[in-house]
Scaffold this motif. Structure first.
Motif, short mmCIF file in Angstrom:
data_model
loop_
_atom_site.label_atom_id
_atom_site.label_comp_id
_atom_site.label_asym_id
_atom_site.label_seq_id
_atom_site.Cartn_x
_atom_site.Cartn_y
_atom_site.Cartn_z
N GLN A 1 3.70 5.53 0.51
CA GLN A 1 3.18 6.87 0.33
C GLN A 1 2.39 6.94 -0.97
O GLN A 1 2.81 6.41 -2.00
CB GLN A 1 4.33 7.89 0.26
N CYS B 1 0.28 8.55 4.02
CA CYS B 1 1.42 7.72 4.42
C CYS B 1 0.93 6.56 5.28
O CYS B 1 0.26 6.77 6.31
CB CYS B 1 2.42 8.57 5.20
N VAL C 1 5.08 8.71 13.07
CA VAL C 1 5.16 9.07 11.65
C VAL C 1 5.64 10.52 11.55
O VAL C 1 5.06 11.40 12.19
CB VAL C 1 3.80 8.92 10.94
N TRP D 1 6.96 13.70 8.84
CA TRP D 1 6.88 14.21 7.48
C TRP D 1 8.03 15.18 7.22
O TRP D 1 8.41 15.97 8.10
CB TRP D 1 5.55 14.93 7.25
N SER E 1 -1.10 8.23 8.36
CA SER E 1 -1.05 9.68 8.52
C SER E 1 -1.34 10.37 7.20
O SER E 1 -1.08 9.81 6.12
CB SER E 1 0.33 10.10 9.04
N CYS F 1 7.76 10.68 4.02
CA CYS F 1 7.20 10.26 5.30
C CYS F 1 8.13 9.18 5.85
O CYS F 1 8.69 8.38 5.09
CB CYS F 1 5.79 9.73 5.03
#
Lengths: 114, 113
Positions: free
Chosen positions: B6, B23, B32, B34, B74, B91
């Motif tokens: 990250q 991320c 992915v 969050w 992402s 993440c």
């Protein structure tokens, strides 16, 4: 167990003891549960998971117990070591409107004294 | 095998600004997710992306948005920042979603002043 407000419950144990950390989950429709360990300054780390069709699962030094009747989850750590000191929290996943939504407990701080 | 990365690790922004967090998942992971972590609310799910599509969404306002690229990387964006957005944003990546083991990054510590 689960925390109330800003302060996490704390479990203090001596090195070598067994530790039991508890979690009460909220959704009876949850079908998958995970325990995470989070050390200071790090992201959560997966420890062990269990599906709702099981009531016990064992890993290396860890055991998770699931009691669906009372919606209770516990993590047992055998022969606790100083490196186990961290915040432990449970997560449940349930389906809402076709989507999987994870919900996390507040966590329990485990302190292992050498 | 590299873990979840990250960036940035720390960020200070002013109220009203917008911010983008990045991320990079573990190679081969297509999901992915969050999360926002605060002392008061704990860890809360924001959203999950799988194969460039938002598949699951938590209960956050529309100021919080995200996207996923074809390489599974992402980004998360927060617009019109509020003081209450100060948090650790985490993440996590997994092979194919909610039932597989998720690996978390170290997070981005966002402070809104």
């Amino acid at each position: 167990g689960e925390s109330v407000g800003l302060h996490l419950p704390t479990l203090s144990v001596q090195e070598g003891d067994n530790s039991i950390i508890n979690c009460a989950y909220s959704n009876s429709a949850s079908d998958y549960f995970i325990w995470y360990k989070q050390e200071s300054g790090k992201g959560p780390q997966f420890i062990i998971d269990i599906r709702s069709n099981m009531d016990k699962r064992q890993g290396q030094r860890v055991t998770v117990l699931l009691n669906k009747t009372v919606k209770h989850l516990s993590l047992q750590i055998a022969a606790t070591q100083p490196g186990d000191s961290a915040v432990y929290f449970c997560a449940e996943r349930s389906k809402a409107g076709g989507s999987y939504i994870p919900t996390f407990g507040r966590g329990t701080s485990l302190i292992v004294h050498p | 095998k590299a873990g979840v990365t990250q960036t940035p690790r720390y960020l200070i922004k002013t109220r009203g600004q917008q911010v983008t967090l990045s991320c990079s998942p573990i190679s081969g992971h297509r999901s992915v997710s969050w999360y926002q972590q605060t002392p008061g609310q704990g860890l809360q799910f924001l959203f999950e992306y799988f194969s460039e599509t938002q598949r699951n969404k938590g209960n956050f306002p529309g100021r919080f948005s995200g996207r996923q690229f074809s390489n599974s990387r992402s980004e998360m964006n927060v617009s019109t920042l509020e003081l209450g957005d100060s948090a650790l944003y985490l993440c996590a990546s997994s092979l194919d979603g909610p039932r597989t083991e998720a690996f978390f990054g170290q997070g981005t510590r966002l402070t809104v002043v």
